[in-house]
Structures are given as C-alpha cells and as structure tokens.
Design a protein around this motif. Structure first.
Motif, PDB file in Angstrom:
ATOM      1  N   TRP A 196       0.827  -1.206   0.000  1.00 36.97           N
ATOM      2  CA  TRP A 196       0.000   0.000   0.000  1.00 36.97           C
ATOM      3  C   TRP A 196       0.861   1.255   0.000  1.00 36.97           C
ATOM      4  CZ3 TRP A 196      -5.305  -0.113  -0.359  1.00 36.97           C
ATOM      5  CH2 TRP A 196      -5.904  -1.367  -0.195  1.00 36.97           C
ATOM      6  N   SER A 197       0.380   2.285  -0.691  1.00 35.15           N
ATOM      7  CA  SER A 197       1.041   3.587  -0.696  1.00 35.15           C
ATOM      8  C   SER A 197       0.008   4.670  -0.430  1.00 35.15           C
ATOM      9  CB  SER A 197       1.751   3.839  -2.037  1.00 35.15           C
ATOM     10  OG  SER A 197       0.816   3.829  -3.116  1.00 35.15           O
ATOM     11  N   GLY A 198       0.446   5.756   0.176  1.00 31.76           N
ATOM     12  CA  GLY A 198      -0.445   6.848   0.543  1.00 31.76           C
ATOM     13  C   GLY A 198      -0.232   7.226   2.000  1.00 31.76           C
ATOM     14  N   PRO A 199      -1.058   8.156   2.529  1.00 30.43           N
ATOM     15  CA  PRO A 199      -2.253   8.708   1.891  1.00 30.43           C
ATOM     16  C   PRO A 199      -1.972   9.862   0.931  1.00 30.43           C
ATOM     17  CG  PRO A 199      -2.011   9.580   4.111  1.00 30.43           C
ATOM     18  CD  PRO A 199      -0.901   8.600   3.927  1.00 30.43           C
ATOM     19  N   GLN A 200      -2.746   9.887  -0.158  1.00 33.28           N
ATOM     20  CA  GLN A 200      -2.715  10.981  -1.112  1.00 33.28           C
ATOM     21  C   GLN A 200      -3.861  11.928  -0.799  1.00 33.28           C
ATOM     22  OE1 GLN A 200      -3.592   9.764  -5.114  1.00 33.28           O
ATOM     23  NE2 GLN A 200      -3.840  11.869  -5.866  1.00 33.28           N
ATOM     24  N   GLU A 201      -3.556  13.203  -0.603  1.00 33.37           N
ATOM     25  CA  GLU A 201      -4.597  14.181  -0.288  1.00 33.37           C
ATOM     26  C   GLU A 201      -5.415  14.496  -1.534  1.00 33.37           C
ATOM     27  OE1 GLU A 201      -4.857  18.760   1.409  1.00 33.37           O
ATOM     28  OE2 GLU A 201      -3.344  17.384   2.241  1.00 33.37           O
ATOM     29  N   LEU A 202      -6.731  14.568  -1.383  1.00 32.51           N
ATOM     30  CA  LEU A 202      -7.638  14.824  -2.490  1.00 32.51           C
ATOM     31  C   LEU A 202      -8.360  16.155  -2.282  1.00 32.51           C
ATOM     32  CD1 LEU A 202      -9.292  11.287  -2.706  1.00 32.51           C
ATOM     33  CD2 LEU A 202      -7.280  12.098  -3.951  1.00 32.51           C
ATOM     34  N   ASP A 203      -8.457  16.957  -3.337  1.00 26.78           N
ATOM     35  CA  ASP A 203      -9.235  18.184  -3.223  1.00 26.78           C
ATOM     36  C   ASP A 203     -10.687  17.907  -3.586  1.00 26.78           C
ATOM     37  OD1 ASP A 203      -9.515  18.204  -6.056  1.00 26.78           O
ATOM     38  OD2 ASP A 203      -7.646  19.335  -6.263  1.00 26.78           O
ATOM     39  N   ASP A 204     -11.539  18.909  -3.431  1.00 27.36           N
ATOM     40  CA  ASP A 204     -12.980  18.726  -3.642  1.00 27.36           C
ATOM     41  C   ASP A 204     -13.327  18.339  -5.075  1.00 27.36           C
ATOM     42  OD1 ASP A 204     -13.397  19.365  -1.012  1.00 27.36           O
ATOM     43  OD2 ASP A 204     -13.898  21.472  -1.396  1.00 27.36           O
ATOM     44  N   ASP A 205     -12.474  18.687  -6.030  1.00 22.79           N
ATOM     45  CA  ASP A 205     -12.756  18.404  -7.436  1.00 22.79           C
ATOM     46  C   ASP A 205     -12.073  17.129  -7.935  1.00 22.79           C
ATOM     47  OD1 ASP A 205     -14.265  20.759  -7.674  1.00 22.79           O
ATOM     48  OD2 ASP A 205     -12.456  21.942  -8.048  1.00 22.79           O
ATOM     49  N   SER A 206     -11.425  16.400  -7.064  1.00 21.82           N
ATOM     50  CA  SER A 206     -10.696  15.208  -7.495  1.00 21.82           C
ATOM     51  C   SER A 206     -11.655  14.150  -8.025  1.00 21.82           C
ATOM     52  CB  SER A 206      -9.886  14.636  -6.335  1.00 21.82           C
ATOM     53  OG  SER A 206      -9.295  13.409  -6.690  1.00 21.82           O
ATOM     54  N   THR A 207     -11.258  13.489  -9.112  1.00 19.21           N
ATOM     55  CA  THR A 207     -12.058  12.401  -9.670  1.00 19.21           C
ATOM     56  C   THR A 207     -11.571  11.029  -9.203  1.00 19.21           C
ATOM     57  OG1 THR A 207     -10.654  12.315 -11.656  1.00 19.21           O
ATOM     58  CG2 THR A 207     -12.606  13.745 -11.731  1.00 19.21           C
ATOM     59  N   VAL A 208     -10.548  10.981  -8.356  1.00 17.59           N
ATOM     60  CA  VAL A 208     -10.041   9.700  -7.861  1.00 17.59           C
ATOM     61  C   VAL A 208     -11.126   8.875  -7.174  1.00 17.59           C
ATOM     62  CG1 VAL A 208      -8.455   8.620  -6.217  1.00 17.59           C
ATOM     63  CG2 VAL A 208      -7.644  10.451  -7.720  1.00 17.59           C
ATOM     64  N   PRO A 209     -11.975   9.469  -6.300  1.00 15.24           N
ATOM     65  CA  PRO A 209     -12.993   8.660  -5.618  1.00 15.24           C
ATOM     66  C   PRO A 209     -14.005   8.015  -6.552  1.00 15.24           C
ATOM     67  CG  PRO A 209     -12.652  10.731  -4.442  1.00 15.24           C
ATOM     68  CD  PRO A 209     -11.942  10.844  -5.760  1.00 15.24           C
ATOM     69  N   LEU A 210     -14.141   8.506  -7.781  1.00 18.76           N
ATOM     70  CA  LEU A 210     -15.138   7.946  -8.688  1.00 18.76           C
ATOM     71  C   LEU A 210     -14.856   6.483  -8.997  1.00 18.76           C
ATOM     72  CD1 LEU A 210     -15.606  10.885 -11.228  1.00 18.76           C
ATOM     73  CD2 LEU A 210     -17.109  10.229  -9.346  1.00 18.76           C
ATOM     74  N   ALA A 211     -13.590   6.091  -8.959  1.00 22.67           N
ATOM     75  CA  ALA A 211     -13.248   4.709  -9.270  1.00 22.67           C
ATOM     76  C   ALA A 211     -13.875   3.732  -8.287  1.00 22.67           C
ATOM     77  CB  ALA A 211     -11.731   4.539  -9.280  1.00 22.67           C
ATOM     78  N   ALA A 212     -14.160   4.187  -7.067  1.00 18.85           N
ATOM     79  CA  ALA A 212     -14.729   3.298  -6.050  1.00 18.85           C
ATOM     80  C   ALA A 212     -16.179   2.951  -6.326  1.00 18.85           C
ATOM     81  CB  ALA A 212     -14.605   3.931  -4.666  1.00 18.85           C
ATOM     82  N   THR A 213     -16.878   3.751  -7.116  1.00 19.86           N
ATOM     83  CA  THR A 213     -18.287   3.487  -7.424  1.00 19.86           C
ATOM     84  C   THR A 213     -18.504   3.137  -8.892  1.00 19.86           C
ATOM     85  OG1 THR A 213     -18.777   5.824  -7.901  1.00 19.86           O
ATOM     86  CG2 THR A 213     -19.014   5.084  -5.614  1.00 19.86           C
ATOM     87  N   ALA A 214     -17.448   3.098  -9.698  1.00 18.18           N
ATOM     88  CA  ALA A 214     -17.587   2.959 -11.152  1.00 18.18           C
ATOM     89  C   ALA A 214     -17.976   1.546 -11.561  1.00 18.18           C
ATOM     90  CB  ALA A 214     -16.292   3.361 -11.849  1.00 18.18           C
ATOM     91  N   VAL A 215     -18.804   1.459 -12.606  1.00 15.11           N
ATOM     92  CA  VAL A 215     -19.122   0.208 -13.274  1.00 15.11           C
ATOM     93  C   VAL A 215     -18.815   0.392 -14.755  1.00 15.11           C
ATOM     94  CG1 VAL A 215     -20.894  -0.405 -11.599  1.00 15.11           C
ATOM     95  CG2 VAL A 215     -21.551   0.825 -13.689  1.00 15.11           C
ATOM     96  N   THR A 216     -18.510  -0.690 -15.451  1.00 16.54           N
ATOM     97  CA  THR A 216     -18.157  -0.628 -16.869  1.00 16.54           C
ATOM     98  C   THR A 216     -19.227  -1.306 -17.698  1.00 16.54           C
ATOM     99  OG1 THR A 216     -15.806  -0.663 -16.321  1.00 16.54           O
ATOM    100  CG2 THR A 216     -16.414  -1.197 -18.588  1.00 16.54           C
TER     101      THR A 216
END
Length: 438
Positions: A47-67
């Motif tokens: 594991w690596s991190g923590p990476q700080e995320l701003d309010d506009d970050s799209t990183v969290p979208l991967a946790a809810t994404a479906v293909t």
C-alpha cells in the motif's frame, strides 16, 4: 474447501502466514500418478499513501464505477446540511481517466449502480422538499443505454392498503438538475418508501427497500430490464426484523439484518439465503450473532470467495470478526481479525479481488492520559479465515498526529483503491485522502 466469508468490521490485509506449497508424492511402482502442486499463495499487497484529495478530485469515482457498453459510469455524493438527502453527481468516462458530469441532483441518494439490462441501471431514494407532500421519501430508478442519456423508470409503490404508481420529475438531461416534486397515485395515499440495495439476478434485477411508516416493512422490487419495477406481494423476511443489505455469491444470494429489539440498539444479527433474491429462507447463525445483551455485531458486508461467502463485521465492544459459509445456509464460528485494541475497532467496507478479500475501517485506542486516538485500518485475507493487518503507522505517512479512518475500498484495474478521511488536530479540519495497493 471453498468457503463463504462474512466480514463484520475492518478489512485485513493478508501479508503473511501462507503455507509453503505442498507437492504430492509420485508413486514409484505401478502406473505413475500425475504429480500435482497446490497453487502458490498470492503476492502480498503493498500500500502507498495517503494521497490528499481536493474537492474536485475524480479519484474517488473509481470506487463506485461500473463498466458497460458506453464506458464507465460512476457517482459521488455529498451530505446536505438541510437534511433533504445528499447532493449527488453522476459521471461518465470512456477510459476511467477523463470524466464528464451527466446528472446533478440535490435530493437524490443512490443505493445501487450496475451495468446490465439495457446498459446501466440505477436505483436510489428521492428526498421530497418540505411542503411538497406529506411524504418525505420516495424510491427512484433510472436506466441508460450509453451512460449519458438517462430515462427514469416506472416504480410501482405499495401503499398502506393498495398499490399506486409514482410520477417522476427529475431532469435527466446531461447536466440537468434533479428537482423532487409531489407524487400522485392511482388510488389512496402512497406510503413513503426508500431503496437501500440492488442485485442482479438471472431474471433481471431485485431492489431492496423499506416502507416509510412505523413498521418499516421490507419491500422487494423486481425488474426484467430496469425500466419498470414491480413490488413483491408479500414480505418474505417476517415481522420484527430489519433487512440491511443483499449480496450475491456464485449460486446463492444472501441477505443480512437484525432482529428489532426496540429502542435505538438493534437486536441479534440475522441472515437469509435465496436462489433468486425473491424467495428467502432463514439461515443458521452462529452463537456470536447475539451477545449476552441480545445485540448482534454490526456487519460491513458480505463477499464471495471462491465458491463460498465471507461476512465481516464488528462487535459492539471487541475486535473485528469474519464468518465463513460454504453455501449461505449455515455460518460457522468467527475468525477474529488482528487489531491494536480489544475494545474498539470498526469495519466500514469490504471488497474482493480474484486473490484477496480486503476490509477497511478504523481503530480507536486510549492513551495513558485518557485521550482517544483514531487509526486507519486495512486488513486482508486470501481465504476469509486467516487475516493480517497493515500496520497503521504505514498508512499514516507524515500524518503522525492526525485522526484517520478508512471508509471505502474497491478493486479497480488490477489494483486496490481505499478512501478515507484525516482530521488534523487540534483544528479537526477534515481532509479526503486515498491509498492505492498493488
């Protein structure tokens, strides 16, 4: 033996304890048997991190994404201080890197997003604004062929003594703002209801919900393609129980909840099994499902492991635990996950990959000065029975004095993504962070 494992609290990261592969002996007389080698244990997760995320970050979208056929679809939510439901955004992406917002709603809470049926299916709950109706909550669903253009589904809503149809009014054009409005029905007043989960079946989809009345009756809606949802005629779970979530295994569905004990504290943990997510039967629980005070553990999730299931959760006071089932019908005694403290650990989310089950959460320790400290928790297991924990100090980075918790985890593009929150003392300003695992 393949097993089902139930996760009760934080996810454990398995980094050691795997046995050396055993080689079957080769016969020296007669017809030689084929030499077999057990598969090697999966490589440990780094594991690596923590990476700080701003309010506009799209990183969290991967946790809810479906293909699906139109690429990836994901959502994010932000609590609404007006208590009218979260503010919700829906996004699409062709590659998981660049995202475009296609829906914004100030009164919509999403309970499930899946690829399937016509392309994508979405279910959730609308919060009606004050004065619009005597109702406060209404189930909501939509479907899309491409992830960009969405059509609101028809949901038949049970009433106190009949059935009515909700009239929808969310603006589903790309970038449109959803505005909740009064409901009408072909009959007596509709009882409010909300949706809490969604699963895909061989025949379509099943959504789990509850009525907005003192009994909080369980409601199951079924849909063949996500465009029309019909409630089942009866509650298959019985009286005086609350069903929290649904989960899908290889050949079985599992539901979990608790017995209603009165007051704010739930009663004993209950589980059910089904072959179609519509007709349910009670499973045989373990004595750990109910403690001496009649309360049960708080379950974070159930995931499929091989041909079995694992359920993870946390006792009211005690370490996180994991239960395993081979068929969803019977659950064995729990495995206790390693933890910093024997008194306060909480698992908040769990996910599975082809090789690992990972649970995330937090731990709280109390120092000699009676001050409480909050630590990030990540656990992992390759079988749901043997667990290892990532040392919390490895997850802190430079945030040595901050309070940190992990609240979401997902297996994304052959890697892990965990999301959490940091509180920097003494200001206690919350910051969103992310960890990645390979």
């Amino acid at each position: 033996m393949n097993r089902w494992v139930v996760l009760v609290s934080a996810v454990v990261l398995a980094t050691s304890g795997c046995a050396t592969p055993e080689v079957a002996p080769v016969e020296t007389s007669g017809t030689p048997s084929e030499s077999t080698v057990s598969p090697p244990p999966p490589a440990a997760i780094t594991w690596s991190g923590p990476q700080e995320l701003d309010d506009d970050s799209t990183v969290p979208l991967a946790a809810t994404a479906v293909t699906g056929p139109g690429g990836r679809v994901a959502y994010r939510e932000m609590p609404d201080t007006a208590e009218q439901g979260p503010i919700t955004w829906l996004y699409t992406s062709p590659d998981g890197e660049s995202w475009e917002m296609v829906l914004e709603s100030a009164h919509l809470e999403i309970a499930g997003l899946m690829a399937g049926g016509p392309g994508y299916v979405l279910v959730g709950t609308r919060y009606l604004p004050p004065g619009a109706s005597d109702l406060h909550l209404a189930p909501w669903a939509a479907w899309s062929a491409d992830g960009e253009t969405w059509q609101e589904a028809d949901i038949v809503l049970p009433t106190l003594d009949t059935v009515g149809r909700a009239v929808s009014s969310l603006d589903l054009t790309p970038g449109g703002v959803g505005v909740a409005a009064p409901m009408s029905a072909d009959g007596p007043t509709i009882a409010g209801a909300w949706i809490s989960d969604l699963v895909a079946t061989r025949d379509g989809f099943v959504a789990l919900g509850h009525s907005q009345d003192p009994d909080h009756r369980t409601i199951l809606w079924t849909s063949v393609d996500g465009s029309t949802w019909i409630p089942e005629a009866s509650d298959p779970f019985g009286d005086d129980v609350t069903v929290r979530r649904l989960a899908a295994g290889t050949d079985v569905f599992v539901a979990y909840g608790h017995r209603d004990a009165g007051g704010d504290q739930p009663g004993a943990l209950l589980t059910w099994y089904s072959s179609d997510a519509v007709h349910w039967a009670p499973a045989v629980g373990d004595p750990s499902f109910e403690d001496a005070f009649g309360a049960g553990p708080l379950v974070a999730g159930v995931v499929a492991v091989g041909d079995g299931l694992v359920m993870l959760g946390t006792e009211w006071v005690g370490p996180p635990m994991a239960w395993v089932s081979t068929d969803g019908r019977t659950w064995g005694a729990p495995s206790r996950l390693p933890s910093l403290s024997e008194t306060s650990a909480e698992i908040r989310a769990v996910a599975a990959s082809p090789d690992w089950v990972v649970a995330v959460g937090r731990e709280v320790t109390v120092g000699d000065d009676a001050a409480a400290s909050q630590h990030p928790g990540i656990w992992a297991s390759s079988d749901g029975v043997e667990w290892s924990q990532v040392p919390p100090e490895m997850l802190r980075g430079s945030r040595t004095e901050a309070g940190i918790s992990v609240h979401a985890v997902a297996w994304v593009d052959d890697g892990w993504l965990a999301l959490g929150t940091v509180w920097d003392y003494p200001d206690e300003v919350p910051t969103s962070v992310a960890w990645t695992g390979r």
